[in-house]
Write a protein that holds these residues in place. Structure first.
Motif, PDB file in Angstrom:
ATOM      1  N   MET A 269       1.214  -0.836   0.069  1.00  0.00           N
ATOM      2  CA  MET A 269       0.278   0.116   0.410  1.00  0.00           C
ATOM      3  C   MET A 269       0.707   1.267  -0.203  1.00  0.00           C
ATOM      4  O   MET A 269       1.836   1.332   0.618  1.00  0.00           O
ATOM      5  CB  MET A 269      -0.941  -0.112   0.925  1.00  0.00           C
ATOM      6  N   GLY A 270       0.841   2.372  -1.372  1.00  0.00           N
ATOM      7  CA  GLY A 270       1.182   3.395  -1.180  1.00  0.00           C
ATOM      8  C   GLY A 270       0.431   4.491  -0.652  1.00  0.00           C
ATOM      9  O   GLY A 270      -0.442   4.437   0.169  1.00  0.00           O
ATOM     10  N   ASP A 271       0.746   5.507  -0.630  1.00  0.00           N
ATOM     11  CA  ASP A 271       1.204   6.814  -0.296  1.00  0.00           C
ATOM     12  C   ASP A 271      -0.407   6.692  -1.003  1.00  0.00           C
ATOM     13  O   ASP A 271      -0.354   6.975  -2.407  1.00  0.00           O
ATOM     14  CB  ASP A 271       1.876   8.414   0.280  1.00  0.00           C
ATOM     15  N   SER A 272      -1.498   7.895  -0.441  1.00  0.00           N
ATOM     16  CA  SER A 272      -2.628   8.406  -1.117  1.00  0.00           C
ATOM     17  C   SER A 272      -2.098  10.403  -2.284  1.00  0.00           C
ATOM     18  O   SER A 272      -1.599  10.622  -1.563  1.00  0.00           O
ATOM     19  CB  SER A 272      -3.867   9.131  -0.141  1.00  0.00           C
TER      20      SER A 272
ATOM     21  N   GLU B 274      -4.353  12.312  -4.098  1.00  0.00           N
ATOM     22  CA  GLU B 274      -5.440  12.759  -4.487  1.00  0.00           C
ATOM     23  C   GLU B 274      -6.177  11.116  -5.216  1.00  0.00           C
ATOM     24  O   GLU B 274      -6.608  12.117  -6.240  1.00  0.00           O
ATOM     25  CB  GLU B 274      -4.804  14.006  -5.199  1.00  0.00           C
ATOM     26  N   GLY B 275      -6.074  10.402  -4.169  1.00  0.00           N
ATOM     27  CA  GLY B 275      -7.036   9.110  -4.697  1.00  0.00           C
ATOM     28  C   GLY B 275      -6.311   8.405  -5.541  1.00  0.00           C
ATOM     29  O   GLY B 275      -6.510   7.233  -5.499  1.00  0.00           O
ATOM     30  N   ARG B 276      -4.552   8.653  -5.792  1.00  0.00           N
ATOM     31  CA  ARG B 276      -3.735   7.834  -6.583  1.00  0.00           C
ATOM     32  C   ARG B 276      -3.063   7.161  -6.159  1.00  0.00           C
ATOM     33  O   ARG B 276      -2.615   8.119  -5.286  1.00  0.00           O
ATOM     34  CB  ARG B 276      -3.265   8.562  -8.037  1.00  0.00           C
ATOM     35  N   ALA B 277      -2.687   5.680  -5.818  1.00  0.00           N
ATOM     36  CA  ALA B 277      -1.232   5.140  -4.932  1.00  0.00           C
ATOM     37  C   ALA B 277      -0.784   5.726  -5.153  1.00  0.00           C
ATOM     38  O   ALA B 277      -0.476   5.691  -6.647  1.00  0.00           O
ATOM     39  CB  ALA B 277      -2.089   3.625  -4.658  1.00  0.00           C
ATOM     40  N   ARG B 278       0.400   6.343  -4.369  1.00  0.00           N
ATOM     41  CA  ARG B 278       1.840   6.324  -5.049  1.00  0.00           C
ATOM     42  C   ARG B 278       2.767   4.850  -4.437  1.00  0.00           C
ATOM     43  O   ARG B 278       2.681   4.873  -3.496  1.00  0.00           O
ATOM     44  CB  ARG B 278       2.601   7.611  -3.985  1.00  0.00           C
TER      45      ARG B 278
ATOM     46  N   PHE C 266       5.042   7.549  -9.732  1.00  0.00           N
ATOM     47  CA  PHE C 266       5.618   7.305  -8.479  1.00  0.00           C
ATOM     48  C   PHE C 266       5.858   9.116  -8.624  1.00  0.00           C
ATOM     49  O   PHE C 266       5.004   9.883  -7.702  1.00  0.00           O
ATOM     50  CB  PHE C 266       6.392   6.553  -8.080  1.00  0.00           C
ATOM     51  N   HIS C 267       6.764   9.723  -9.436  1.00  0.00           N
ATOM     52  CA  HIS C 267       6.606  10.886  -9.510  1.00  0.00           C
ATOM     53  C   HIS C 267       5.738  11.772  -9.702  1.00  0.00           C
ATOM     54  O   HIS C 267       5.685  12.957  -9.566  1.00  0.00           O
ATOM     55  CB  HIS C 267       8.024  11.251 -10.548  1.00  0.00           C
ATOM     56  N   ARG C 268       4.920  11.613 -10.853  1.00  0.00           N
ATOM     57  CA  ARG C 268       3.507  12.786 -10.815  1.00  0.00           C
ATOM     58  C   ARG C 268       3.170  12.600  -9.456  1.00  0.00           C
ATOM     59  O   ARG C 268       2.148  13.261  -8.870  1.00  0.00           O
ATOM     60  CB  ARG C 268       2.524  11.518 -11.779  1.00  0.00           C
ATOM     61  N   ALA C 269       2.778  11.217  -8.882  1.00  0.00           N
ATOM     62  CA  ALA C 269       1.643  11.079  -7.565  1.00  0.00           C
ATOM     63  C   ALA C 269       2.965  12.263  -6.835  1.00  0.00           C
ATOM     64  O   ALA C 269       1.510  12.212  -5.829  1.00  0.00           O
ATOM     65  CB  ALA C 269       1.614   9.788  -7.260  1.00  0.00           C
ATOM     66  N   THR C 270       3.881  11.853  -6.102  1.00  0.00           N
ATOM     67  CA  THR C 270       5.013  12.946  -5.668  1.00  0.00           C
ATOM     68  C   THR C 270       4.921  13.946  -5.238  1.00  0.00           C
ATOM     69  O   THR C 270       3.945  15.234  -4.665  1.00  0.00           O
ATOM     70  CB  THR C 270       5.984  12.196  -5.940  1.00  0.00           C
ATOM     71  N   LEU C 271       4.729  14.960  -7.103  1.00  0.00           N
ATOM     72  CA  LEU C 271       4.311  15.744  -7.047  1.00  0.00           C
ATOM     73  C   LEU C 271       2.889  16.808  -6.859  1.00  0.00           C
ATOM     74  O   LEU C 271       2.788  17.674  -5.700  1.00  0.00           O
ATOM     75  CB  LEU C 271       4.678  16.059  -8.933  1.00  0.00           C
TER      76      LEU C 271
ATOM     77  N   ASP D 228       6.117  25.817   5.071  1.00  0.00           N
ATOM     78  CA  ASP D 228       5.381  24.538   6.724  1.00  0.00           C
ATOM     79  C   ASP D 228       5.815  24.186   7.114  1.00  0.00           C
ATOM     80  O   ASP D 228       5.526  23.481   8.026  1.00  0.00           O
ATOM     81  CB  ASP D 228       3.932  24.803   5.960  1.00  0.00           C
ATOM     82  N   GLY D 229       7.508  23.753   7.125  1.00  0.00           N
ATOM     83  CA  GLY D 229       7.906  22.747   7.493  1.00  0.00           C
ATOM     84  C   GLY D 229       7.513  21.449   7.399  1.00  0.00           C
ATOM     85  O   GLY D 229       8.031  20.554   7.956  1.00  0.00           O
ATOM     86  N   VAL D 230       6.556  21.212   6.668  1.00  0.00           N
ATOM     87  CA  VAL D 230       6.237  19.927   6.210  1.00  0.00           C
ATOM     88  C   VAL D 230       7.886  19.676   5.508  1.00  0.00           C
ATOM     89  O   VAL D 230       8.204  19.730   4.723  1.00  0.00           O
ATOM     90  CB  VAL D 230       5.290  19.367   5.629  1.00  0.00           C
ATOM     91  N   VAL D 231       8.508  18.116   6.146  1.00  0.00           N
ATOM     92  CA  VAL D 231       8.696  17.239   5.086  1.00  0.00           C
ATOM     93  C   VAL D 231       8.873  15.986   4.779  1.00  0.00           C
ATOM     94  O   VAL D 231       8.297  15.091   5.325  1.00  0.00           O
ATOM     95  CB  VAL D 231      10.076  17.118   5.863  1.00  0.00           C
ATOM     96  N   GLY D 232       9.516  14.845   3.939  1.00  0.00           N
ATOM     97  CA  GLY D 232       8.882  13.575   3.038  1.00  0.00           C
ATOM     98  C   GLY D 232       8.091  13.415   2.851  1.00  0.00           C
ATOM     99  O   GLY D 232       7.510  12.164   3.384  1.00  0.00           O
ATOM    100  N   LEU D 233       7.381  14.117   2.264  1.00  0.00           N
ATOM    101  CA  LEU D 233       6.066  13.897   1.105  1.00  0.00           C
ATOM    102  C   LEU D 233       5.756  12.335   0.608  1.00  0.00           C
ATOM    103  O   LEU D 233       7.061  12.776  -0.026  1.00  0.00           O
ATOM    104  CB  LEU D 233       4.667  14.869   0.846  1.00  0.00           C
TER     105      LEU D 233
END
Length: 172
Positions: free
Chosen positions: A1-4, A6-10, A29-34, A167-172
């Protein structure tokens, strides 16, 4: 299972896979990461440019990559060199990255998704050895995949830094 995204599994497309599955998987993977980098913040933050010397913003990167998708899959692989650009304005330095004052995130995101869907259809209709024309030379589908993966990887690195500054968020 991957990260979400907008509805697409990464999902990281590692392990033993064929060449086509690896190339397609890493591009997805890179499209979803963006898109993950753009989730959970306001439109104002997506438009902001936290590095004063740079034109880069998350919203601008989505626009730029939609243009890049169109260029490589439509203009080059489908051999439609006269297909108009989406946001390019020759009178504005750095377009489509700027200006972003009057843009609509939902419209631009829909345009990006539509362009990615078209790119997927173009890729699915070709073999890795099928070619288009770039700068008067043949370029293979395989080479387009590799170019797009490196383009997204580079800009996802930019998006990492932008998001951390916003906003300090890292590692998405």
């Amino acid at each position: 299972m991957g990260d979400s995204a907008e509805g697409r599994a990464r999902t990281r497309p590692t392990y033993l896979r064929g060449e086509r599955d690896l190339l397609d998987g890493w591009l997805e993977f890179h499209r979803a990461t963006l898109l993950l980098k753009c989730e959970g913040i306001s439109d104002e933050l997506r438009r902001s440019r936290p590095v004063a010397s740079s034109l880069l913003s998350l919203h601008g990167l989505v626009r730029h990559l939609a243009e890049t998708e169109r260029n490589w899959f439509s203009r080059i692989l489908e051999e439609k060199p006269d297909l108009p650009r989406i946001w390019y304005d020759p009178s504005v330095d750095g377009s489509p990255l700027v200006p972003l004052d009057e843009v609509d995130w939902d419209e631009d995101l829909a345009t990006y998704r539509k362009q990615c869907d078209h790119s997927r259809r173009v890729a699915a209709s070709r073999t890795l050895d099928d070619c288009g024309v770039w700068r008067e030379k043949l370029v293979s589908m395989r080479s387009v995949y590799l170019h797009m993966i490196q383009e997204y990887a580079r800009h996802n690195g930019h998006a990492d830094i932008i998001r951390e500054l916003l906003d300090g968020v890292v590692g998405l």
